[in-house]
Design an enzyme around this catalytic site. Structure first.
Site, PDB file in Angstrom:
ATOM      1  CD  GLU A  65      -8.447  -3.202  -0.576  1.00  0.00           C
ATOM      2  OE1 GLU A  65      -7.296  -2.769  -0.788  1.00  0.00           O
ATOM      3  OE2 GLU A  65      -8.691  -4.193   0.155  1.00  0.00           O
TER       4      GLU A  65
ATOM      5  CG  HIS B 116      -2.081  -0.967   1.088  1.00  0.00           C
ATOM      6  ND1 HIS B 116      -2.541  -1.463  -0.103  1.00  0.00           N
ATOM      7  CD2 HIS B 116      -2.867  -1.540   2.053  1.00  0.00           C
ATOM      8  CE1 HIS B 116      -3.552  -2.298   0.117  1.00  0.00           C
ATOM      9  NE2 HIS B 116      -3.768  -2.365   1.412  1.00  0.00           N
TER      10      HIS B 116
ATOM     11  CG  HIS C 267      -7.880  -0.148   2.392  1.00  0.00           C
ATOM     12  ND1 HIS C 267      -8.460  -0.823   3.450  1.00  0.00           N
ATOM     13  CD2 HIS C 267      -6.930  -0.983   1.902  1.00  0.00           C
ATOM     14  CE1 HIS C 267      -7.872  -2.005   3.606  1.00  0.00           C
ATOM     15  NE2 HIS C 267      -6.943  -2.124   2.678  1.00  0.00           N
TER      16      HIS C 267
END
Length: 349
Positions: free
Chosen positions: A316, A106, A179
């Protein structure tokens, strides 16, 4: 759509915290913070017209700064995992931060979820909230100065539309997503095991013990990954299949049949208790279904709630995880001067 701007009295890391509240004609409401361009609340109606906050979030805004579960945030430069934290672009190898064991996750230690985004001139009557951020060359060891924008719009038919844009002065990789953790019963109403889910995908990308896609593209037929028809999520969470055990629940990328067509529904979630439904549309080729397997490590949630495992789910939209490792996966490389563009719509019924 109306936009209300609230500047908090407190500052964080030398920046003023700002909360933007978007409200549509029907009364649906979403709150977004400039830290991480984060969705901190989303109020949607149930079958009786009662509005409840259906995204997980923290009691204190500053907790988003130390957030290890990425609640509600924009993820970048690269959503999901990169094996070994190493990428190669144009014959040059770049070593990214290894913030998830031996891998990159991420965007690194200070991804787009940990930075402050700037707003364009926001005034009453705006059709969308546009937030921007400039990621300098070699930030988190990514090449290229990347200028990104995220636009949030709340439509009259209760759809939250997120448009992503980016341009870089060097070849780089970009894979942006949001997210948010959804619980259609309400953010404080227990787990999502009773929710029903459809994902329009005939294939998924299996993972290894590090939750990294192995490169295989496997049929969902006969597995806990088969969401082609509406299925109760708990059925899969209780499975003893190897993929569920390795992910400690769902943490898997699905190959969407919509294949970037925004008119085709990619996924749908239904909560029989409240009657709420959420449809997902996207221009991306994949969607990561994450069942909130590690939420018990989060800080105190809104209204003093302690979130537990499976308290919320993420859908996502993305390029496939570990895409630089497996060349047959859709390419996440953004060429110098070319525009990155991506749209996701969460529609509530």
């Amino acid at each position: 759509m109306d936009i209300l701007i609230e500047k908090c009295n407190e500052a964080l890391d030398g920046n003023t915290l700002v909360i933007y509240t978007l409200t549509n004609e029907a009364g649906m409401k979403v709150k977004i913070c400039n830290l991480g361009a984060t969705i901190i609340s989303l109020f949607a109606p149930d079958r009786k017209g009662k509005y409840q906050d259906i995204v997980l979030g923290f009691e204190k805004i500053e907790n988003y700064y130390n957030n290890t579960q990425f609640l509600g945030a924009i993820i970048g430069r690269y959503a999901n995992r990169i094996e070994g934290g190493v990428i190669e672009i144009g014959g040059i190898e770049y070593k990214l931060e290894r913030n998830d064991g031996n891998n990159h996750l991420h965007g690194g230690y200070r991804g787009f979820d940990k930075v402050f985004w700037s707003d364009e001139a926001v005034s009453k009557g705006e059709k969308s909230l546009v937030l921007s951020y400039t990621s300098e060359d070699m930030e988190e060891n990514y090449p290229g100065k990347l200028e990104v924008k995220v636009s949030y719009s709340l439509t009259s038919d209760n759809a939250l539309r997120i448009d992503y844009y980016g341009i870089s002065n060097k070849d780089t990789i970009v894979n942006l997503t949001n997210h948010s953790y959804f619980n259609l019963s309400g953010h404080d109403k227990g787990d999502i095991g009773g929710h029903e889910l459809i994902i329009d995908a005939e294939y998924f990308t299996p993972i290894n013990q590090e939750c990294l896609p192995t490169g295989e593209i496997r049929s969902v037929e006969g597995t806990a990954m088969d969401f082609r028809n509406m299925k109760i999520i708990a059925t899969g969470l209780e499975s003893d299949e190897e993929q569920i055990i390795m992910g400690q629940g769902y943490d898997h990328n699905f190959v969407l049949r919509s294949n970037g067509d925004l008119k085709k529904k990619a996924a749908e979630v239904h909560d029989p208790v409240s009657g709420r439904r959420m449809e997902v549309y996207t221009t991306k080729p994949g969607i990561q279904f994450y069942s909130g397997n590690h939420l018990e490590s989060s800080a105190t949630g809104k209204n003093g709630v302690s979130y537990k495992k499976w308290s919320g789910l993420c859908l996502e939209t993305q390029y496939f995880p570990n895409g630089m490792k497996h060349k047959h996966f859709p390419s996440c490389i953004l060429k110098k001067g070319k525009e990155y563009k991506h749209t996701t719509i969460y529609k509530f019924l």
